[in-house]
Scaffold this active site. Structure first.
Site, PDB file in Angstrom:
ATOM      1  N   SER A 151       3.481  -2.822  45.193  1.00  0.00           N
ATOM      2  CA  SER A 151       2.342  -2.415  44.375  1.00  0.00           C
ATOM      3  C   SER A 151       2.845  -1.477  43.295  1.00  0.00           C
ATOM      4  O   SER A 151       3.799  -0.717  43.509  1.00  0.00           O
ATOM      5  CB  SER A 151       1.295  -1.688  45.230  1.00  0.00           C
ATOM      6  OG  SER A 151       0.292  -1.117  44.419  1.00  0.00           O
ATOM      7  N   TYR A 165      -0.824   4.815  51.063  1.00  0.00           N
ATOM      8  CA  TYR A 165      -0.615   3.405  50.711  1.00  0.00           C
ATOM      9  C   TYR A 165       0.526   3.275  49.704  1.00  0.00           C
ATOM     10  O   TYR A 165       1.410   2.420  49.849  1.00  0.00           O
ATOM     11  CB  TYR A 165      -1.911   2.832  50.127  1.00  0.00           C
ATOM     12  CG  TYR A 165      -1.800   1.428  49.601  1.00  0.00           C
ATOM     13  CD1 TYR A 165      -1.893   0.334  50.466  1.00  0.00           C
ATOM     14  CD2 TYR A 165      -1.611   1.176  48.242  1.00  0.00           C
ATOM     15  CE1 TYR A 165      -1.801  -0.972  49.980  1.00  0.00           C
ATOM     16  CE2 TYR A 165      -1.520  -0.120  47.756  1.00  0.00           C
ATOM     17  CZ  TYR A 165      -1.612  -1.185  48.624  1.00  0.00           C
ATOM     18  OH  TYR A 165      -1.516  -2.467  48.144  1.00  0.00           O
TER      19      TYR A 165
END
Length: 256
Positions: A151, A165
């Protein structure tokens, strides 16, 4: 002989888009889902129906298998099911990942961190392990490709929202680089795709379904991406067109 692709977390979003595109590309596809059996079976029916209509033959080989990627024994069962149904593995896409409600680091507890890292990091490591054991020429395999889902958050940090995350995805970047170098002479290419702001329902899991729209003006292209745009990057990295590409993290983020 067909190519066999295993995709974790394939029932929605980027995973489902990758399942669809891989089936069109001729892969036999086994994908995992954690909870939503109805969505998984709907995707199987959709892919089967579409491939049968387009080819005039029986639908594409596809299998949905329930597995929690945070559990080692369920990962083993997933890989065994894929091989039993479709034969030797050709490729792996580590797409399964979770996030939790937006919060600051000072408000995170240990249970939350355990959940995030168990799926996003440990689960991905274990799936890579199982793939290498099957694909590596060192173990009698014929080589193959692994694509991990990272990501852009790994390099942006997701401050005030999802630092845990983001940190888990930074671990995926390091895994991708290290594993790529480890198995480069064993016929396996390992790469990652790092999506930016993509229109999927993962943002609802974090408590803000409209997050992409809120942040859209900070994207040079002034829009969020689609799951299909990410899936196309994944399929390219799996293909022979990317035969000299390994240890690469490909941003699909509209310039953000």
């Amino acid at each position: 002989m067909h190519k066999t692709l295993l995709i974790t977390g394939g029932s929605r979003g980027i995973g489902a888009a990758t399942v669809r595109l891989a089936a069109r590309a001729g892969y036999a596809v086994c994908f995992s889902y954690r909870q939503d059996a109805a969505a998984a079976q709907q995707l199987v029916a959709e892919v089967t129906r579409e491939s049968g209509r387009d080819s005039g033959r029986e639908g594409a080989p596809i299998l949905a298998f329930q597995a929690d990627i945070s559990r080692e024994e369920e990962i083993r069962a997933l890989f065994a099911a894929a091989e039993q149904r479709f034969g030797p593995l050709t490729a792996l896409v580590n797409n399964a990942g979770i996030l939790e409600h937006q919060t600051r680091v000072e408000d995170m507890d240990g249970d939350r961190l355990q959940r995030i890292f168990a799926t996003n990091v440990i689960g991905t490591f274990l799936c890579c392990r199982e793939a290498v054991r099957r694909l590596s020429t060192r173990h009698g395999g014929h080589g193959g490709a692994i694509v991990n889902l990272s990501s852009r958050a790994a390099r942006l940090g997701a401050a005030g929202e999802y630092v845990d995350y983001a940190a888990s995805k930074a671990a995926i970047d390091t895994l991708t680089l290290g594993l790529a170098r480890e198995v480069a002479t064993e016929g396996i290419r390992v790469n990652a795709v790092a999506p930016g702001l993509i229109d999927t329902d993962i943002h609802s899991s974090g408590g803000e379904p409209g997050r992409v729209e809120r942040l859209r003006t900070g994207i040079p292209m002034q829009r969020g991406g689609t799951p299909e745009e990410v899936a196309k990057a994944i399929l390219w990295l799996l293909s022979e067109d990317a035969s000299y590409t390994t240890g690469t993290i490909l941003d699909v983020a509209g310039g953000r």
